[in-house]
Design a protein around this motif. Structure first.
Motif, short mmCIF file in Angstrom:
data_model
loop_
_atom_site.label_atom_id
_atom_site.label_comp_id
_atom_site.label_asym_id
_atom_site.label_seq_id
_atom_site.Cartn_x
_atom_site.Cartn_y
_atom_site.Cartn_z
N GLY A 20 0.85 -1.18 0.00
CA GLY A 20 0.00 0.00 0.00
C GLY A 20 0.88 1.23 0.00
O GLY A 20 2.10 1.13 -0.07
N LYS A 21 0.27 2.39 0.08
CA LYS A 21 1.02 3.64 0.11
C LYS A 21 1.19 4.16 1.54
O LYS A 21 2.23 4.67 1.90
CB LYS A 21 0.31 4.72 -0.72
CG LYS A 21 0.22 4.40 -2.17
CD LYS A 21 1.52 4.68 -2.85
CE LYS A 21 1.32 4.51 -4.35
NZ LYS A 21 2.51 4.54 -5.09
N GLY A 22 0.13 4.06 2.34
CA GLY A 22 0.17 4.64 3.68
C GLY A 22 -0.22 3.65 4.75
O GLY A 22 -1.00 2.72 4.51
N LEU A 23 0.35 3.85 5.93
CA LEU A 23 -0.01 3.08 7.11
C LEU A 23 -0.52 4.07 8.14
O LEU A 23 0.08 5.13 8.32
CB LEU A 23 1.21 2.32 7.65
CG LEU A 23 0.98 1.44 8.88
CD1 LEU A 23 1.92 0.24 8.84
CD2 LEU A 23 1.18 2.19 10.18
N CYS A 24 -1.62 3.74 8.78
CA CYS A 24 -2.18 4.62 9.80
C CYS A 24 -2.52 3.82 11.04
O CYS A 24 -3.14 2.76 10.96
CB CYS A 24 -3.42 5.34 9.28
SG CYS A 24 -4.07 6.57 10.42
N PHE A 25 -2.08 4.34 12.18
CA PHE A 25 -2.48 3.80 13.47
C PHE A 25 -3.73 4.57 13.90
O PHE A 25 -3.64 5.75 14.26
CB PHE A 25 -1.38 3.99 14.52
CG PHE A 25 -0.12 3.25 14.25
CD1 PHE A 25 -0.02 1.90 14.56
CD2 PHE A 25 0.98 3.88 13.70
CE1 PHE A 25 1.17 1.20 14.33
CE2 PHE A 25 2.17 3.20 13.47
CZ PHE A 25 2.26 1.86 13.78
N ASN A 26 -4.88 3.92 13.83
CA ASN A 26 -6.13 4.54 14.28
C ASN A 26 -6.27 4.37 15.78
O ASN A 26 -6.12 3.27 16.30
CB ASN A 26 -7.34 3.89 13.61
CG ASN A 26 -7.46 4.26 12.16
OD1 ASN A 26 -7.16 5.37 11.76
ND2 ASN A 26 -7.91 3.31 11.35
N ILE A 27 -6.57 5.44 16.47
CA ILE A 27 -6.76 5.40 17.91
C ILE A 27 -8.25 5.60 18.20
O ILE A 27 -8.89 6.47 17.61
CB ILE A 27 -5.94 6.50 18.62
CG1 ILE A 27 -4.45 6.38 18.24
CG2 ILE A 27 -6.13 6.41 20.13
CD1 ILE A 27 -3.61 7.54 18.72
N TYR A 28 -8.77 4.79 19.11
CA TYR A 28 -10.19 4.83 19.47
C TYR A 28 -10.35 5.11 20.96
O TYR A 28 -9.62 4.56 21.78
CB TYR A 28 -10.85 3.48 19.17
CG TYR A 28 -10.80 3.09 17.73
CD1 TYR A 28 -11.85 3.38 16.86
CD2 TYR A 28 -9.70 2.40 17.22
CE1 TYR A 28 -11.80 3.01 15.53
CE2 TYR A 28 -9.64 2.02 15.90
CZ TYR A 28 -10.70 2.33 15.06
OH TYR A 28 -10.64 1.96 13.74
N ASP A 29 -11.32 5.93 21.29
CA ASP A 29 -11.73 6.15 22.67
C ASP A 29 -12.87 5.17 22.94
O ASP A 29 -13.98 5.34 22.45
CB ASP A 29 -12.20 7.59 22.87
CG ASP A 29 -12.65 7.91 24.28
OD1 ASP A 29 -12.83 6.96 25.09
OD2 ASP A 29 -12.84 9.10 24.59
#
Length: 119
Positions: A20-29
């Motif tokens: 892929g092009k991007g990696l994102c760490f999604n943070i959840y409350d």
């Protein structure tokens, strides 16, 4: 919290991350001072448009869950420090930086902070 985050991320990467092009760490409350982080891989990456993180081609099956009695902005700052540490000294740090154009993080309903952008 770093050691637990590192173990989770190593295990997630060892299961296999797609191209892929991007990696994102999604943070959840998750409420009641419970938080979680997952990893998504996107088919795009754009420093000027955070919507790149919605072009999801992969989302980790298991989230990293933790409890921290803090406000969201303190949780974000602590998570960023752990992620930057991983990108500096983690087992797969070089692989992630070679594989993805950009690596970012943020709460799923907020702005993204860029952790790494390949030159």
């Amino acid at each position: 919290m770093y050691k637990e985050f590192e173990s989770w991320l190593d295990a997630t990467i060892e299961k296999g991350l797609p191209v892929g092009k991007g990696l994102c760490f999604n943070i959840y409350d998750d409420g009641n001072y419970s938080w979680s982080i997952d990893v998504i891989i996107s088919s795009s990456f754009d420093t000027d448009d955070d919507d790149w993180a919605t072009d999801v081609v992969f989302s980790s099956e298991d989230a990293f869950s933790f409890r921290q009695v803090a406000e969201w902005d303190d949780v974000l700052e602590d998570a960023i420090q752990d992620m930057l540490r991983y990108l500096d000294e983690g087992k797969y740090a070089d692989d992630l930086k070679e594989r993805y154009t950009g690596i970012s993080t943020g709460f799923v309903d907020g702005d993204l902070e860029h952790l790494y952008i390949r030159e």
